[in-house]
Scaffold this motif. Structure first.
Motif, PDB file in Angstrom:
ATOM      1  N   ALA A  21       0.816  -1.228   0.000  1.00  0.00           N
ATOM      2  CA  ALA A  21       0.000   0.000   0.000  1.00  0.00           C
ATOM      3  C   ALA A  21       0.847   1.275   0.000  1.00  0.00           C
ATOM      4  CB  ALA A  21      -0.950   0.001   1.193  1.00  0.00           C
ATOM      5  N   ASP A  48       0.885  -8.713  -0.926  1.00  0.00           N
ATOM      6  CA  ASP A  48      -0.495  -8.221  -1.030  1.00  0.00           C
ATOM      7  C   ASP A  48      -0.491  -6.889  -1.780  1.00  0.00           C
ATOM      8  OD1 ASP A  48      -3.394  -8.247   0.173  1.00  0.00           O
ATOM      9  OD2 ASP A  48      -2.632  -6.232   0.554  1.00  0.00           O
ATOM     10  N   GLU A 152     -12.881  -3.806   0.796  1.00  0.00           N
ATOM     11  CA  GLU A 152     -13.809  -3.018   1.613  1.00  0.00           C
ATOM     12  C   GLU A 152     -15.264  -3.252   1.198  1.00  0.00           C
ATOM     13  OE1 GLU A 152     -12.711  -1.826   4.238  1.00  0.00           O
ATOM     14  OE2 GLU A 152     -10.574  -1.694   3.822  1.00  0.00           O
ATOM     15  N   GLN A 203      -9.660 -11.210   5.077  1.00  0.00           N
ATOM     16  CA  GLN A 203      -8.527 -10.342   5.455  1.00  0.00           C
ATOM     17  C   GLN A 203      -9.088  -9.130   6.193  1.00  0.00           C
ATOM     18  OE1 GLN A 203      -5.272 -10.011   2.650  1.00  0.00           O
ATOM     19  NE2 GLN A 203      -5.398  -7.810   2.658  1.00  0.00           N
ATOM     20  N   HIS A 227      -3.950  -7.526   9.111  1.00  0.00           N
ATOM     21  CA  HIS A 227      -3.053  -6.416   8.822  1.00  0.00           C
ATOM     22  C   HIS A 227      -3.260  -5.339   9.892  1.00  0.00           C
ATOM     23  CE1 HIS A 227      -6.473  -4.088   7.292  1.00  0.00           C
ATOM     24  NE2 HIS A 227      -6.848  -5.180   6.644  1.00  0.00           N
ATOM     25  N   SER A 228      -2.530  -4.228   9.760  1.00  0.00           N
ATOM     26  CA  SER A 228      -2.642  -3.075  10.674  1.00  0.00           C
ATOM     27  C   SER A 228      -2.248  -3.386  12.116  1.00  0.00           C
ATOM     28  CB  SER A 228      -4.062  -2.477  10.608  1.00  0.00           C
ATOM     29  OG  SER A 228      -4.347  -2.108   9.275  1.00  0.00           O
ATOM     30  N   LEU A 230       0.483  -2.475  13.271  1.00  0.00           N
ATOM     31  CA  LEU A 230       1.296  -1.335  13.713  1.00  0.00           C
ATOM     32  C   LEU A 230       0.661   0.021  13.448  1.00  0.00           C
ATOM     33  CD1 LEU A 230       4.096  -3.113  11.964  1.00  0.00           C
ATOM     34  CD2 LEU A 230       4.657  -2.101  14.163  1.00  0.00           C
ATOM     35  N   ARG A 231       0.118   0.163  12.269  1.00  0.00           N
ATOM     36  CA  ARG A 231      -0.190   1.478  11.677  1.00  0.00           C
ATOM     37  C   ARG A 231      -0.772   2.504  12.652  1.00  0.00           C
ATOM     38  NH1 ARG A 231      -4.406   2.684   7.370  1.00  0.00           N
ATOM     39  NH2 ARG A 231      -5.070   0.548   7.743  1.00  0.00           N
ATOM     40  N   ALA A 284       3.672  -3.436   6.355  1.00  0.00           N
ATOM     41  CA  ALA A 284       4.273  -2.598   5.318  1.00  0.00           C
ATOM     42  C   ALA A 284       5.419  -1.829   5.945  1.00  0.00           C
ATOM     43  CB  ALA A 284       3.235  -1.624   4.761  1.00  0.00           C
ATOM     44  N   SER A 285       6.418  -1.540   5.150  1.00  0.00           N
ATOM     45  CA  SER A 285       7.493  -0.657   5.617  1.00  0.00           C
ATOM     46  C   SER A 285       8.190  -0.070   4.408  1.00  0.00           C
ATOM     47  CB  SER A 285       8.492  -1.441   6.483  1.00  0.00           C
ATOM     48  OG  SER A 285       9.589  -0.601   6.788  1.00  0.00           O
ATOM     49  N   THR A 286       8.719   1.128   4.601  1.00  0.00           N
ATOM     50  CA  THR A 286       9.472   1.783   3.538  1.00  0.00           C
ATOM     51  C   THR A 286      10.972   1.725   3.835  1.00  0.00           C
ATOM     52  OG1 THR A 286       9.125   3.858   4.724  1.00  0.00           O
ATOM     53  CG2 THR A 286       7.623   3.378   2.906  1.00  0.00           C
ATOM     54  N   ASN A 294      11.793  -7.235  10.867  1.00  0.00           N
ATOM     55  CA  ASN A 294      10.443  -7.798  11.016  1.00  0.00           C
ATOM     56  C   ASN A 294      10.406  -9.242  10.521  1.00  0.00           C
ATOM     57  OD1 ASN A 294       9.568  -5.364  11.991  1.00  0.00           O
ATOM     58  ND2 ASN A 294       8.381  -4.774  10.187  1.00  0.00           N
TER      59      ASN A 294
HETATM   60  N1  LIG Z   1      -8.553  -3.755   3.301  1.00  0.00           N
HETATM   61  C1  LIG Z   1      -7.395  -4.404   3.272  1.00  0.00           C
HETATM   62  O1  LIG Z   1      -7.308  -5.537   2.847  1.00  0.00           O
HETATM   63  C2  LIG Z   1      -6.151  -3.748   3.789  1.00  0.00           C
HETATM   64  C3  LIG Z   1      -6.207  -2.601   4.610  1.00  0.00           C
HETATM   65  C4  LIG Z   1      -4.999  -2.093   5.104  1.00  0.00           C
HETATM   66  C5  LIG Z   1      -3.806  -2.703   4.756  1.00  0.00           C
HETATM   67  N2  LIG Z   1      -3.787  -3.804   3.928  1.00  0.00           N
HETATM   68  C6  LIG Z   1      -2.544  -4.439   3.510  1.00  0.00           C
HETATM   69  O2  LIG Z   1      -1.708  -4.602   4.619  1.00  0.00           O
HETATM   70  C7  LIG Z   1      -0.449  -3.993   4.334  1.00  0.00           C
HETATM   71  C8  LIG Z   1       0.141  -3.453   5.586  1.00  0.00           C
HETATM   72  O3  LIG Z   1      -0.653  -2.336   6.000  1.00  0.00           O
HETATM   73  P1  LIG Z   1      -0.942  -2.143   7.503  1.00  0.00           P
HETATM   74  O4  LIG Z   1      -2.099  -1.283   7.662  1.00  0.00           O
HETATM   75  O5  LIG Z   1      -0.963  -3.538   8.118  1.00  0.00           O
HETATM   76  O6  LIG Z   1       0.366  -1.399   7.955  1.00  0.00           O
HETATM   77  P2  LIG Z   1       1.247  -1.729   9.227  1.00  0.00           P
HETATM   78  O7  LIG Z   1       2.255  -2.754   8.845  1.00  0.00           O
HETATM   79  O8  LIG Z   1       0.368  -1.963  10.413  1.00  0.00           O
HETATM   80  O9  LIG Z   1       1.937  -0.307   9.441  1.00  0.00           O
HETATM   81  C9  LIG Z   1       2.862   0.191   8.527  1.00  0.00           C
HETATM   82  C10 LIG Z   1       3.659   1.258   9.220  1.00  0.00           C
HETATM   83  O10 LIG Z   1       4.360   0.672  10.329  1.00  0.00           O
HETATM   84  C11 LIG Z   1       5.710   1.083  10.316  1.00  0.00           C
HETATM   85  N3  LIG Z   1       6.513  -0.061  10.772  1.00  0.00           N
HETATM   86  C12 LIG Z   1       6.679  -1.257  10.180  1.00  0.00           C
HETATM   87  N4  LIG Z   1       7.448  -2.070  10.931  1.00  0.00           N
HETATM   88  C13 LIG Z   1       7.777  -1.359  12.048  1.00  0.00           C
HETATM   89  C14 LIG Z   1       8.527  -1.651  13.221  1.00  0.00           C
HETATM   90  N5  LIG Z   1       9.121  -2.843  13.417  1.00  0.00           N
HETATM   91  N6  LIG Z   1       8.628  -0.674  14.176  1.00  0.00           N
HETATM   92  C15 LIG Z   1       8.041   0.531  14.012  1.00  0.00           C
HETATM   93  N7  LIG Z   1       7.309   0.867  12.905  1.00  0.00           N
HETATM   94  C16 LIG Z   1       7.181  -0.079  11.943  1.00  0.00           C
HETATM   95  C17 LIG Z   1       6.030   1.491   8.913  1.00  0.00           C
HETATM   96  O11 LIG Z   1       6.896   2.604   8.938  1.00  0.00           O
HETATM   97  P3  LIG Z   1       8.256   2.608   8.063  1.00  0.00           P
HETATM   98  O12 LIG Z   1       7.840   2.719   6.649  1.00  0.00           O
HETATM   99  O13 LIG Z   1       8.964   3.821   8.572  1.00  0.00           O
HETATM  100  O14 LIG Z   1       8.987   1.324   8.387  1.00  0.00           O
HETATM  101  C18 LIG Z   1       4.685   1.885   8.331  1.00  0.00           C
HETATM  102  O15 LIG Z   1       4.481   3.274   8.393  1.00  0.00           O
HETATM  103  C19 LIG Z   1      -0.762  -2.914   3.306  1.00  0.00           C
HETATM  104  O16 LIG Z   1       0.396  -2.538   2.583  1.00  0.00           O
HETATM  105  C20 LIG Z   1      -1.781  -3.619   2.478  1.00  0.00           C
HETATM  106  O17 LIG Z   1      -1.128  -4.489   1.575  1.00  0.00           O
HETATM  107  C21 LIG Z   1      -4.952  -4.322   3.473  1.00  0.00           C
END
Ligand SMILES: NC(=O)c1ccc[n+]([C@@H]2O[C@H](COP(=O)([O-])OP(=O)(O)OC[C@H]3O[C@@H](n4cnc5c(N)ncnc54)[C@H](OP(=O)(O)O)[C@@H]3O)[C@@H](O)[C@H]2O)c1
Length: 323
Positions: A21, A48, A152, A203, A227-228, A230-231, A284-286, A294
């Motif tokens: 994402a 994903d 969604e 999911q 997912h999520s 961390l976010r 996700a991470s950049t 991780n």
């Molecule tokens: N409806 C859906 O199906 C849906 C909805 C949301 C997400 N997703 C999927 O899930 C993926 C992940 O999204 P998410 O919402 O689950 O994000 P997440 O992994 O909960 O959060 C991502 C954020 O966490 C930070 N991060 C990652 N590892 C870390 C660590 N060890 N310590 C501190 N910060 C850390 C990242 O920052 P940095 O970039 O600085 O590392 C990034 O800003 C998306 O890319 C997408 O593919 C799907």
């Protein structure tokens, strides 16, 4: 990397999976592909994406990566949310967004909200669904996606005439291995109760704050991808842990130095992995180093189960409205 036999499928993805994402939204193409490669090198084998991610361009970055690795990975994409149309002003907006993030990481949250409002939702008409899938296959440059998820979707969306037939015929045509839903936990629970045929794969978000896994009555009969972890949690938690007294007290209780870089984030992910023991956890991470750290979590036990559960209890208490 540990893998899992995903219930209701023959797929064997890595327990920890990489989400796209943030690709092509905050990052350019070269950087996006490099992060996918870093995740793969670290042992991650499930990826994903969605038609809507990265202003509609994340899939093509994943496609460039898949051209080298298709046989060794599984890929999920989604339909139902559409990206904004490509235009000169959109191109300019992306350039400005990427530059802003480079200069001020705090701009990320605002930009993410901005990007989300540019995405249209609720596109489940079979003709649109077919066209979305064809575009995804073209952008990903694959003949088959392993998972196609309804992005969604609300329970009412699944009443759309012809949608289920479209999903079934896509499987029969070899374009999709399995379909499922990717929506909020409440809709997931309703769909699993009333329209379960749409949801062999579900999911949804799960983190220390809410026990959303209760949306799935039997995780051995539904493939669960969360997912999520961390976010929405890592920001408030990091702010709390800036207090030296609180950090010292939690560190003592967990017998763990919470001041070490990355430890709170990895504990959040470890909790998600431990809670969803029969499924997959997306993150996700950049940042390549974060991706590697991780990924290592799903290889070896950095934390004990007691540490993970105590941390979750402390974090939940401190982050809850009353905490
Ligand atoms: N409806 C859906 O199906 C849906 C909805 C949301 C997400 N997703 C999927 O899930 C993926 C992940 O999204 P998410 O919402 O689950 O994000 P997440 O992994 O909960 O959060 C991502 C954020 O966490 C930070 N991060 C990652 N590892 C870390 C660590 N060890 N310590 C501190 N910060 C850390 C990242 O920052 P940095 O970039 O600085 O590392 C990034 O800003 C998306 O890319 C997408 O593919 C799907």
């Amino acid at each position: 990397m540990r893998t899992v036999e995903l219930p209701r499928t023959e797929l064997n993805p890595s327990r920890l999976a990489f989400g796209s994402a943030l690709l092509m939204a905050r990052l350019g193409r070269r950087e996006s592909v490099r992060l996918l490669e870093a995740a793969h090198e670290a042992g991650i084998t499930h990826f994903d994406t969605a038609r809507a991610y990265g202003y509609g361009e994340a899939e093509s970055a994943v496609g460039e990566f898949l051209a080298r690795h298709r046989e060794s990975v599984t890929v999920a994409t989604k339909l139902g949310m559409v990206p904004p149309r490509r235009s000169r002003s959109l191109g300019l907006a992306k350039t400005v967004a990427r530059a802003a993030v480079r200069r001020a990481p705090a701009a990320r949250r605002l930009l993410r909200r901005g990007a989300a409002t540019m995405v249209g939702s609720g596109h489940f008409d079979p003709a649109e669904a077919r066209s979305s899938l064809e575009t995804s296959l073209r952008e990903l440059a694959v003949e088959t996606v392993d998972l196609l998820l309804l992005h969604e979707c609300r329970p009412a969306d699944l009443e759309t005439e012809g949608l289920f037939d479209f999903l079934q015929s896509s499987v029969q045509a070899g374009k999709v291995r399995h379909f499922g839903i990717a929506t909020d936990p409440h809709s997931t629970a309703v769909i699993l109760d009333q329209q379960a045929r749409f949801a062999p794969v579900a999911q949804f978000e799960h983190n220390v704050r809410d026990d959303t896994l209760a949306a799935v009555p039997d995780p051995n009969r539904t493939a669960v991808i969360t997912h999520s972890a961390l976010r929405e949690v890592i920001g408030p938690l990091t702010a709390l842990l800036r207090d030296p007294a609180l950090r010292a007290s939690w560190s003592r209780e967990l017998d763990l130095d919470l001041g070490r870089p990355g430890v709170p984030g990895r504990l959040l992910l470890a909790y998600a992995l431990e809670s969803n023991a029969t499924g997959v956890v997306l993150f996700a991470s950049t940042d390549e180093a974060t991706i590697r750290a991780n990924a290592a979590l799903a290889d070896r036990d950095e934390f004990s189960s007691e540490q993970i559960q105590s941390f979750a209890r402390l974090a939940r208490g401190a982050l809850s409205p009353a905490g």
